[in-house]
Scaffold this motif. Structure first.
Motif, short mmCIF file in Angstrom:
data_model
loop_
_atom_site.label_atom_id
_atom_site.label_comp_id
_atom_site.label_asym_id
_atom_site.label_seq_id
_atom_site.Cartn_x
_atom_site.Cartn_y
_atom_site.Cartn_z
N SER A 101 0.77 6.32 -7.03
CA SER A 101 -0.48 6.97 -7.43
C SER A 101 -0.34 8.49 -7.30
CB SER A 101 -1.64 6.51 -6.54
OG SER A 101 -1.75 5.13 -6.58
N VAL A 102 0.25 8.95 -6.20
CA VAL A 102 0.43 10.39 -6.01
C VAL A 102 1.33 10.94 -7.12
CG1 VAL A 102 1.51 12.12 -4.53
CG2 VAL A 102 0.03 10.40 -3.52
N THR A 103 2.41 10.21 -7.42
CA THR A 103 3.35 10.68 -8.45
C THR A 103 2.67 10.75 -9.81
OG1 THR A 103 5.14 9.66 -7.21
CG2 THR A 103 5.60 10.21 -9.49
N THR B 270 -0.68 1.40 -10.55
CA THR B 270 -0.98 1.04 -9.15
C THR B 270 -0.75 -0.45 -8.92
OG1 THR B 270 -3.31 0.80 -9.68
CG2 THR B 270 -2.67 2.89 -8.76
N THR C 118 -6.19 6.47 -18.04
CA THR C 118 -6.69 5.62 -16.94
C THR C 118 -6.08 4.23 -16.94
OG1 THR C 118 -8.74 6.85 -16.89
CG2 THR C 118 -8.78 4.68 -15.88
N MET D 261 1.96 1.74 -3.43
CA MET D 261 0.84 2.17 -4.28
C MET D 261 0.52 3.65 -4.07
SD MET D 261 -1.75 -1.05 -3.86
CE MET D 261 -3.07 -0.63 -4.96
N ILE D 262 0.58 4.09 -2.81
CA ILE D 262 0.29 5.51 -2.53
C ILE D 262 1.32 6.39 -3.23
CG2 ILE D 262 0.32 7.28 -0.70
CD1 ILE D 262 -1.03 5.29 1.14
N MET D 263 2.60 6.00 -3.10
CA MET D 263 3.66 6.82 -3.72
C MET D 263 3.46 6.90 -5.22
SD MET D 263 6.62 6.73 -5.57
CE MET D 263 8.10 7.63 -5.79
N PHE E 82 -0.53 11.03 -10.41
CA PHE E 82 -1.59 12.04 -10.39
C PHE E 82 -1.00 13.45 -10.54
CE2 PHE E 82 -4.35 14.91 -7.86
CZ PHE E 82 -5.40 14.97 -8.77
N ILE F 224 0.84 -1.21 0.00
CA ILE F 224 0.00 0.00 0.00
C ILE F 224 0.88 1.26 0.00
CG2 ILE F 224 -1.66 1.34 1.37
CD1 ILE F 224 -2.98 -1.00 0.02
N GLY F 225 1.96 1.25 0.78
CA GLY F 225 2.87 2.40 0.79
C GLY F 225 3.39 2.69 -0.61
N PHE G 210 -2.71 4.38 -15.55
CA PHE G 210 -2.76 4.71 -14.12
C PHE G 210 -3.07 3.45 -13.29
CE2 PHE G 210 -3.97 6.62 -10.17
CZ PHE G 210 -3.35 7.85 -10.15
N VAL G 211 -4.07 2.71 -13.74
CA VAL G 211 -4.45 1.48 -13.02
C VAL G 211 -3.30 0.48 -13.07
CG1 VAL G 211 -6.05 -0.48 -13.01
CG2 VAL G 211 -6.91 1.83 -13.37
#
Lengths: 297, 246
Positions: free
Chosen positions: B98-100, B153, B146, B94-96, B102, B91-92, B149-150
């Motif tokens: 996804s934020v990057t 992740t 999209t 994935m967050i990094m 976005f 998850i850590g 992006f998916v």
């Protein structure tokens, strides 16, 4: 008495704030010195017969470079802290040492790269070395100081098990990856090619034809950072700040499997937000060709 | 005398190798356009494969390290704890990523003025949006649509999972989360194995990939074999060294 969760959230917010400053400074440092992917065009420009006054230093990819600076700074800081120096001064001196290393690498990388382009008649401007390196070191210092500082907070106050140099090394790599993925696009796709129409990617045929004239005189790296500080830099800061804050927030507020669920929700929100931006952009800009494949824009 | 089976535990070696293979697989999912994407000449994030994968995976490693310390410090580390730690790492990561992606998208859309588009497919397999009409002249797409992006992740998930698995397995050899030398050694080994597999995968990708819909993704089996061999060698070296710390 302050509720411990409030104190914890304050610490998380502080790490996020430091990371935001670090991200912005990291990206702007790479814009002054032209590091990472957009530097391929600076390197190419001279070869395409466009000699320029843009500082050219690609020491390495930004993530390993920032891993090195941050680990160096954190190691010096750890040694000084072990000798009972105050935390603030230890981190400040560690970051200063790392900034000096960054300056040394910048000079050698720039002069080596530019000298190797002698056959393309690209001069080595000594005034550029003297003018740009202090700015590179200054931006680098801010980035390294903030990364080492929030790594120290995570290590000391939040109880992260990794030793400070390792934690700073890993966050340095993450900061470099984010800076190279986000803010550098503003420098590479927009600022370097303001001689091309806005609203399209760089046509491969114009590769190397970077803007060489500035708002006053010839454009240099400091002119570039002036422009990138208005958009690319702050957004890079936002990206690193969000990464550090969101990751720390979910592990501070929740426990066990709930941290995983909270993280998944954050990722889903980001996927949806990205989709909204995509739809908005497609509506606002429209297609470049009609349905028969004829160019209309 | 130290039992050799403890030092060269086959299950640990297999799990570290599996972690390495997951990293190699994850790198193929991450949409990277390399230097061309930094000039909005190619779809994906404007950086190198290794750089972004490592940035994301190592952020996951930081999360996993934190979670492992919280759960294993009392000396009891159950299977549920194991899942929680590796999931936290995933998850850590994935967050990094996804934020990057976005924030990178915001720069493509508002700083460069291009719509996100893939040049490898006519329609986005997830949203069904037409793609080819939105590709500007002389480019291979731009931004992060999209589907990419998916895919990114998923790449973050696999990379974070793999890195965390390696870290946890190495930590479990010694089983002393309070020993800073052990933590540092496991952390740096996990980082090293991550880089080995990310670099191998990036050779297979050859610069740019848009995600799982890219034709280059079909090269994955080759990467899995190479990552398997490389990770196995790394594990055979790392496990006895960690065991020697006991």
């Amino acid at each position: 008495m302050v509720d411990p969760i409030v104190m914890d959230l304050g610490i998380v917010a502080l790490t996020g704030a430091l990371a935001t400053i670090a991200g912005a400074a990291e990206d702007l440092e790479s814009d002054v010195g032209s590091q990472s992917n957009p530097n391929s065009q600076v390197q190419l420009a001279a070869q395409m017969n466009f000699p320029h006054r843009i500082f050219n230093k690609a020491i390495s990819g930004e993530p390993p470079a920032y891993g090195l600076w941050c680990a160096s700074g954190a190691t010096v800081a750890s040694v000084l802290m072990a000798k009972e120096m105050s935390i603030f001064f230890a981190i400040a001196i560690g970051s200063f040492v790392a900034a000096i290393i960054l300056g040394l690498f910048s000079v050698t990388a720039h002069m080596g790269r530019t000298a190797s382009q002698k056959r393309f008649k690209q001069p080595v401007y000594m005034d550029m070395v003297l003018g740009h390196v202090p700015s590179i070191m200054a931006h680098g210092y801010i980035a390294i100081f903030c990364i080492v500082a929030f790594s120290y907070i995570m290590n000391h106050f939040m109880g992260h098990p990794f030793p400070l140099p390792l934690l700073a090394f890993l966050w340095g790599i993450a900061a470099g990856a984010i800076g190279s993925s986000t803010g550098d696009v503003h420098y590479g796709a927009e600022r370097e090619f303001q001689n091309q129409p806005f609203g399209c990617g760089l046509n491969a045929a114009f590769s190397g034809n970077i803007v060489r004239k500035g708002e006053a005189g010839l454009r240099n790296g400091i002119d570039n950072v002036w422009a990138c500080a208005k958009f690319g830099g702050p957004l890079t800061g936002l990206a690193l700040g969000m990464t550090v804050f969101l990751d720390n927030w979910r592990t501070t507020v929740f426990e066990g499997m709930n941290t995983i669920i909270a993280g998944l929700i954050i990722v889903l929100i980001l996927i949806l937000a990205n989709r909204m931006v995509e739809v908005k952009a497609r509506k606002a800009y429209g297609p470049y060709k009609d349905e028969d494949g004829v160019e209309i824009a | 005398m130290i039992d050799p089976i403890t030092i060269i535990d086959p299950i640990t070696i297999i799990l570290i190798t599996l972690g390495g293979v997951l990293i190699g697989l994850g790198v193929h999912f991450i949409p990277v356009g390399g230097a061309p994407a930094a000039m909005a000449q190619a779809t994906g994030v404007g950086t190198g494969t290794v750089q972004l994968a490592a940035g994301a995976g190592l952020t996951g490693l930081i999360s996993a390290g934190f979670m492992y310390n919280n759960l294993a410090i009392d000396g009891i580390f159950t299977s549920v704890d194991y899942i929680t730690v590796v999931a936290s790492g995933a998850i850590g990561s994935m967050i990094m990523i996804s934020v990057t992606m976005f924030v990178g998208q915001l720069i493509y859309v508002y700083g460069v003025g291009v719509p996100p588009v893939s040049a490898k497919v006519k329609k986005d397999p997830i949203t069904g949006d037409v793609q080819d009409l939105y590709v500007s002249r002389g480019t291979e797409g731009h931004g992060v649509p999209t589907v990419s992006f998916v895919s990114g992740t998923i790449g973050g998930l696999l990379g974070g999972l793999g890195g965390s698995m390696i870290y946890v397995q190495l930590m479990e050899i010694v089983g002393d989360p309070s020993n800073m030398a052990v933590v540092a050694l496991a952390g740096i080994f996990a980082t090293g194995v991550f880089y080995v597999n990310a670099v191998l995968a990036s050779y297979n990708i050859g610069g740019t990939i848009e995600g799982f819909h890219d034709p280059k993704f079909k090269r994955v089996p080759k990467a899995i074999i190479s990552c398997l061999i490389a990770s196995l060698i790394c594990a055979i070296i790392a496990v006895p060294i960690m065991g020697g710390v006991v």
